[in-house]
Design a protein around this motif. Structure first.
Motif, PDB file in Angstrom:
ATOM      1  N   ILE A 191       0.840  -1.208   0.000  1.00  0.00           N
ATOM      2  CA  ILE A 191       0.000   0.000   0.000  1.00  0.00           C
ATOM      3  C   ILE A 191       0.867   1.248   0.000  1.00  0.00           C
ATOM      4  CG2 ILE A 191      -1.694   1.314   1.322  1.00  0.00           C
ATOM      5  CD1 ILE A 191      -2.898  -1.318   2.239  1.00  0.00           C
ATOM      6  N   ARG A 223       1.387   4.485  -2.918  1.00  0.00           N
ATOM      7  CA  ARG A 223       1.353   5.931  -2.658  1.00  0.00           C
ATOM      8  C   ARG A 223       2.668   6.603  -3.044  1.00  0.00           C
ATOM      9  NH1 ARG A 223      -1.948   9.533  -3.200  1.00  0.00           N
ATOM     10  NH2 ARG A 223      -3.476   8.821  -1.667  1.00  0.00           N
ATOM     11  N   LEU A 266      -4.609   5.663   2.261  1.00  0.00           N
ATOM     12  CA  LEU A 266      -5.636   4.870   1.590  1.00  0.00           C
ATOM     13  C   LEU A 266      -6.942   5.657   1.633  1.00  0.00           C
ATOM     14  CD1 LEU A 266      -6.423   2.181   0.245  1.00  0.00           C
ATOM     15  CD2 LEU A 266      -7.069   1.363   2.513  1.00  0.00           C
ATOM     16  N   ALA A 297      -2.803   4.157  -4.986  1.00  0.00           N
ATOM     17  CA  ALA A 297      -3.294   3.609  -3.723  1.00  0.00           C
ATOM     18  C   ALA A 297      -4.177   2.397  -3.963  1.00  0.00           C
ATOM     19  CB  ALA A 297      -4.068   4.683  -2.957  1.00  0.00           C
ATOM     20  N   GLY A 346      -2.059  -0.618  -4.960  1.00  0.00           N
ATOM     21  CA  GLY A 346      -1.356  -1.110  -3.782  1.00  0.00           C
ATOM     22  C   GLY A 346      -2.266  -1.937  -2.894  1.00  0.00           C
ATOM     23  N   MET A 347      -3.511  -1.476  -2.717  1.00  0.00           N
ATOM     24  CA  MET A 347      -4.448  -2.213  -1.885  1.00  0.00           C
ATOM     25  C   MET A 347      -4.806  -3.552  -2.523  1.00  0.00           C
ATOM     26  SD  MET A 347      -8.141  -1.048  -0.367  1.00  0.00           S
ATOM     27  CE  MET A 347      -9.130  -2.213   0.591  1.00  0.00           C
ATOM     28  N   ALA A 373      -1.938  -5.875  -1.985  1.00  0.00           N
ATOM     29  CA  ALA A 373      -1.801  -6.235  -0.577  1.00  0.00           C
ATOM     30  C   ALA A 373      -2.872  -7.243  -0.171  1.00  0.00           C
ATOM     31  CB  ALA A 373      -1.888  -4.982   0.298  1.00  0.00           C
TER      32      ALA A 373
END
Length: 569
Positions: free
Chosen positions: A86, A90, A281, A418, A421-422, A425
């Motif tokens: 995450i 960013r 986030l 973001a 990344g989420m 993850a």
């Protein structure tokens, strides 16, 4: 607008209107060439999640380390990688996704060299942590750049290629690793990254546009600390739970307390993210119905893939006594089917929407795993897993590409870093949870099946009662650490001492029969877990909202990064 900087022209793509290009972006670029460059780096990152598994015995000998230390060669990478995805997304928003891709790839190559020249387990684990950090910097940027250079109507096909690499890496890792370990040396599983990385770096400088955000970004440091600490504790607890029997780990502190502390910090992170003007986030992403549902599906697919992979690999090698290379080749049809269907699924989703393509894919994935339950047999071979592999792999390919494309379809450009990344993850955490859950289920099934098989088969042996009892107890103890049983057709169970030669020969055959039949009996119900999970995922597709027509979609202004468009009902 007068005075605005020129935008990059992308052959076969729409213009990127949310980025300020530097020199490499001002040339005409082909988005498919960009995709190839991005996939070379991403595949290398994903491959290193699995390629090390087959080299563990050789590394154990070469580094003169303990089994626990060598296992952390895998776990250190996964922990660092999952924790910072995450944050990596960013950082790409702040410094530019191309710059972070190049930085991550460069550091990964250097860390690979450090892994290859490591002289002890401490050096190796440190280098693997750095590899994981580099992977976390690189991976989210691939989705960000793909989203920027491909128009929405062609993005599904591109995501299909990207998604196919995930399924391929799980299968290719053991095959490539086995070839390098047997043919050269275990250190080459790391050195092979150097030429691949060098080509990827050249391609990144030459072809990947240097997209920059249309506004400045700040890094939410408290958010970084909270999410990193929470994911570290959760992932660590899930990885180490089996080893500590889900009990005390750090002195009086238990595994469940560590996971619980991680969950508390994760809740604190979500609460805190309401405060910053530019959160790590954006919570609007989670409030978006489709994005939330698709993250849920991402976790279930990752869970299902690992819950399938672990018991089948153990069965092929421990029961059928296949070599690592042969086991990898037995699973190769899964990767072939994924490679074939993923780009095709992306195009279908581009044309008709992701909802029904996803549901079909997940249903086929679940069906394929169900067919594997029937294929698990002592007489099984390559052909036994061919049809189940094609069905499961085809379903996986149909699932992953539409999922990724649809999840990012309506995310504003300033939030793509973001969001990607989420997504990554969630995938990693789902994989870790899948491994932990299926490991616990397999161990419980082994405990039951070993005890049952031992009692039934020992009963007919002409041997003293105490000898029979000792053998039954030996299998009961082996089942307590069922995932550590080694190939050898008897699970490494030692025969009782002082047994007559004739009786010993009989008991060896009994031990063999108990192990192979007990393991086979345990694998079948264990594979029911991913069948159920993937069936739930297929039904969950009903919660995906219909895609809005182009006229309904109003792009979010760059000045409001925390405003994600809501999905239409």
């Amino acid at each position: 607008m007068s005075g605005a900087p020129p935008q990059p022209h992308l052959r076969g793509s729409s213009q990127v209107t949310t980025a300020t290009p530097s020199a490499p972006s001002q040339r005409e670029v082909n988005p498919w060439v960009v995709l190839i460059v991005l996939c070379s780096g991403f595949f290398m990152i994903m491959l290193d999640s699995t390629i090390v598994n087959v080299a563990l015995p050789a590394m154990l000998d070469g580094l003169d380390g303990s089994l626990d230390q060598i296992l952390w060669v895998i776990n250190a990478y996964l922990l660092a990688y999952a924790t910072l995805l995450i944050t990596g997304g960013r950082l790409g928003d702040i410094f530019g996704p191309r710059n972070l891709f190049i930085t991550g790839l460069s550091v990964f190559v250097l860390a690979s060299i450090a892994c290859g020249v490591s002289q002890n387990t401490t050096q190796m684990i440190i280098a693997r942590v750095v590899q994981g950090l580099a992977g976390a910097l690189l991976t989210p940027q691939t989705l960000t750049i793909i989203t920027a250079v491909f128009p929405k109507e062609r993005r599904g096909a591109a995501m299909g290629v990207w998604s196919a690499l995930i399924g391929m890496s799980a299968i290719a890792g053991p095959i490539i690793g086995g070839v390098l370990v047997d043919g050269v040396n275990w250190r080459w599983i790391f050195f092979v990254n150097v030429p691949i990385g060098a080509v990827g770096l050249w391609g990144a400088f030459r072809f990947v546009p240097d997209l920059r955000p249309g506004r400045s970004h700040r890094l939410d440091l408290p958010g970084v600390l909270l999410v990193s600490a929470s994911l570290s504790l959760i992932v660590y607890g899930l990885i180490e739970g089996e080893r500590y029997d889900w009990g005390e780990c750090w002195g009086p502190i238990t595994i469940w307390e560590i996971i619980g502390a991680g969950v508390v910090l994760l809740i604190a992170f979500v609460v805190y993210e309401r405060r910053p003007s530019e959160p790590l986030l954006p919570l609007a992403l989670i409030r978006n119905r489709n994005f939330a549902v698709l993250n849920w599906l991402q976790a279930l697919i990752a869970f299902g893939l690992m819950a399938l992979y672990l018991p089948v690999v153990l069965f092929l090698q421990s029961v059928l006594d296949m070599s690592a290379i042969r086991a990898g080749l037995t699973m190769a049809p899964w990767a072939v089917a994924t490679m074939f269907t993923a780009p095709f699924a992306g195009r279908l989703a581009d044309k008709y929407g992701a909802k029904w393509v996803l549901m079909l894919g997940l249903a086929l994935f679940s069906l394929g795993v169900g067919l594997m339950i029937a294929a698990v047999d002592l007489d099984a071979g390559f052909l036994s897993f061919l049809l189940p592999g094609f069905v499961a792999g085809g379903g996986l390919g149909l699932s992953m590409a539409p999922l990724t494309a649809e999840a990012l379809r309506e995310v504003p450009p300033v939030q793509v870093g973001a969001a990607s990344g989420m997504l990554n993850a969630v995938r990693q955490v789902g994989s870790v949870i899948g491994t932990a859950v299926v490991g616990a289920v397999l161990q419980a099934q082994l405990s039951s099946s070993f005890a049952s098989q031992a009692r039934d088969r020992v009963a007919g042996v002409d041997a003293p009662a105490e000898v029979k009892t000792q053998l039954i107890d030996a299998f009961s103890e082996a089942s307590d650490s069922g995932l550590q049983v080694a190939p050898g057709q008897n699970g490494g169970v030692a025969l009782p001492d002082g047994v007559a030669p004739d009786t010993a020969s009989t008991l060896e055959q009994v031990a063999h029969d108990v192990f192979v039949n007990g393991f086979t009996d345990a694998v079948k119900p264990t594979l029911a877990v991913p069948v159920v999970v993937l069936a739930v995922a297929a039904l969950s597709c009903l919660a995906i909202a219909r895609r809005r027509a182009a006229a309904e979609v109003t792009p979010a202004p760059a000045a409001a990064p925390d405003k994600a468009p809501a999905a239409a009902d």
